[in-house]
Scaffold this motif. Sequence first.
Motif, PDB file in Angstrom:
ATOM      1  N   GLY A  94       0.816  -1.213   0.000  1.00  0.00           N
ATOM      2  CA  GLY A  94       0.000   0.000   0.000  1.00  0.00           C
ATOM      3  C   GLY A  94       0.849   1.263   0.000  1.00  0.00           C
ATOM      4  N   TRP A  95       1.971   1.186   0.705  1.00  0.00           N
ATOM      5  CA  TRP A  95       2.903   2.318   0.789  1.00  0.00           C
ATOM      6  C   TRP A  95       3.506   2.608  -0.589  1.00  0.00           C
TER       7      TRP A  95
ATOM      8  N   SER B 265       0.823   4.036  -3.157  1.00  0.00           N
ATOM      9  CA  SER B 265       0.315   5.394  -2.939  1.00  0.00           C
ATOM     10  C   SER B 265       1.421   6.407  -2.642  1.00  0.00           C
TER      11      SER B 265
ATOM     12  N   PHE C  40      -7.206   8.383   0.281  1.00  0.00           N
ATOM     13  CA  PHE C  40      -6.366   7.410   0.981  1.00  0.00           C
ATOM     14  C   PHE C  40      -6.709   7.362   2.469  1.00  0.00           C
TER      15      PHE C  40
ATOM     16  N   MET D 268      -8.328   4.322   4.968  1.00  0.00           N
ATOM     17  CA  MET D 268      -7.343   3.806   5.933  1.00  0.00           C
ATOM     18  C   MET D 268      -7.908   3.844   7.349  1.00  0.00           C
TER      19      MET D 268
ATOM     20  N   TRP E  94      -6.871   3.647  -6.937  1.00  0.00           N
ATOM     21  CA  TRP E  94      -5.607   3.122  -6.418  1.00  0.00           C
ATOM     22  C   TRP E  94      -5.334   3.657  -5.020  1.00  0.00           C
TER      23      TRP E  94
ATOM     24  N   ALA F 290      -5.052   1.459  -1.711  1.00  0.00           N
ATOM     25  CA  ALA F 290      -3.846   1.562  -0.885  1.00  0.00           C
ATOM     26  C   ALA F 290      -4.205   1.900   0.554  1.00  0.00           C
TER      27      ALA F 290
ATOM     28  N   ILE G 189      -5.420  -1.273   2.206  1.00  0.00           N
ATOM     29  CA  ILE G 189      -4.311  -2.216   2.414  1.00  0.00           C
ATOM     30  C   ILE G 189      -3.401  -1.744   3.553  1.00  0.00           C
ATOM     31  N   VAL G 190      -3.116  -0.438   3.593  1.00  0.00           N
ATOM     32  CA  VAL G 190      -2.267   0.100   4.665  1.00  0.00           C
ATOM     33  C   VAL G 190      -2.989  -0.041   6.010  1.00  0.00           C
TER      34      VAL G 190
ATOM     35  N   THR H 243       6.764  -3.226  -5.134  1.00  0.00           N
ATOM     36  CA  THR H 243       5.505  -2.647  -5.614  1.00  0.00           C
ATOM     37  C   THR H 243       5.751  -1.493  -6.583  1.00  0.00           C
TER      38      THR H 243
END
Lengths: 140, 143
Positions: A95-96, A99, A120, A124, B84, B88, B91-92, B132
């Motif tokens: 993810g890091w 993004s 984002f 999160m 995206w 992200a 996922i984070v 990635t």
Amino acid sequence: MKQAITGFIAGGVFGAGLLISQMTNPSKVIGFLDFFGNWDPSLGFVMVGALITTFFGYRWVLKKPAPAFHTTFHLPTSKDIDLSLVSGAALFGIGWGLSGLCPGPAVAASTLGGLDILYFLGPMILTIAVYRLATSKSAS
Amino acid sequence: MENFTPFSAMIGGVLIGLSAIILMGGIGRIAGISGIIGGVFSFHNPLDKLWRLSFIAGLLIIPFVLVLLWPSLKVIQFKTMGGWLIAAGVIVGIGTQLGNGCTSGHGVCGNARISERSIIATITFMTMGIVTVFVAKYLGLFL
């Protein structure tokens, strides 16, 4: 009250550090992770500066019997190298890289990056909230 | 290498370290952002929530004020957009909770304590981040 003020100051200094070092700039972060391309090593210096400072600072602070405004130091006790540690860190890395954002910079830049940063940050925080409420995890 | 900024990076890093020392010396807490945010949702003690929310407030407000004073500090360019970024973020969110930390908790505080868990986590997320970016560039995902 002293706990809240300490928290605010620590958060503010942290945010200033992220902004000045450009950790809040996704392109910069991706440039640092672009090891096999046009690599920008700058953010390695953030890590080095933060690590050296914290290493010596912690040695000094943790020698004291207790923190200034609290009864104990809350240090992680787990020593297990398990699947959740490794898979969690792996997911975080994906993810890091995708993004250019990790949790601290996402909060620090939340008023600066327009709607994109909220794309984002919103998911999160929502995911973290659902995860915690579902597992009632008592973590560090 | 025209974007190489070692001095501002080092100063920023030292500030991050100072923050970690203030939080540990003041209230005995690890300055790990994903853990601080997570704790807001899992502790029921209002005092515990208070320092967490204060930290988050400082983290949000001080950069805002600094950018008002010095607009040139605001440099934010995205390489990915929309879906995206949402993916992200999710996922984070999962990754940091499952792995108990991120760049700050493991990468700075844990490594500074020479924690084996943090060293393994840092190597893992750095490697996956690099992989990635490599794959994303190959697939043409970046702007």
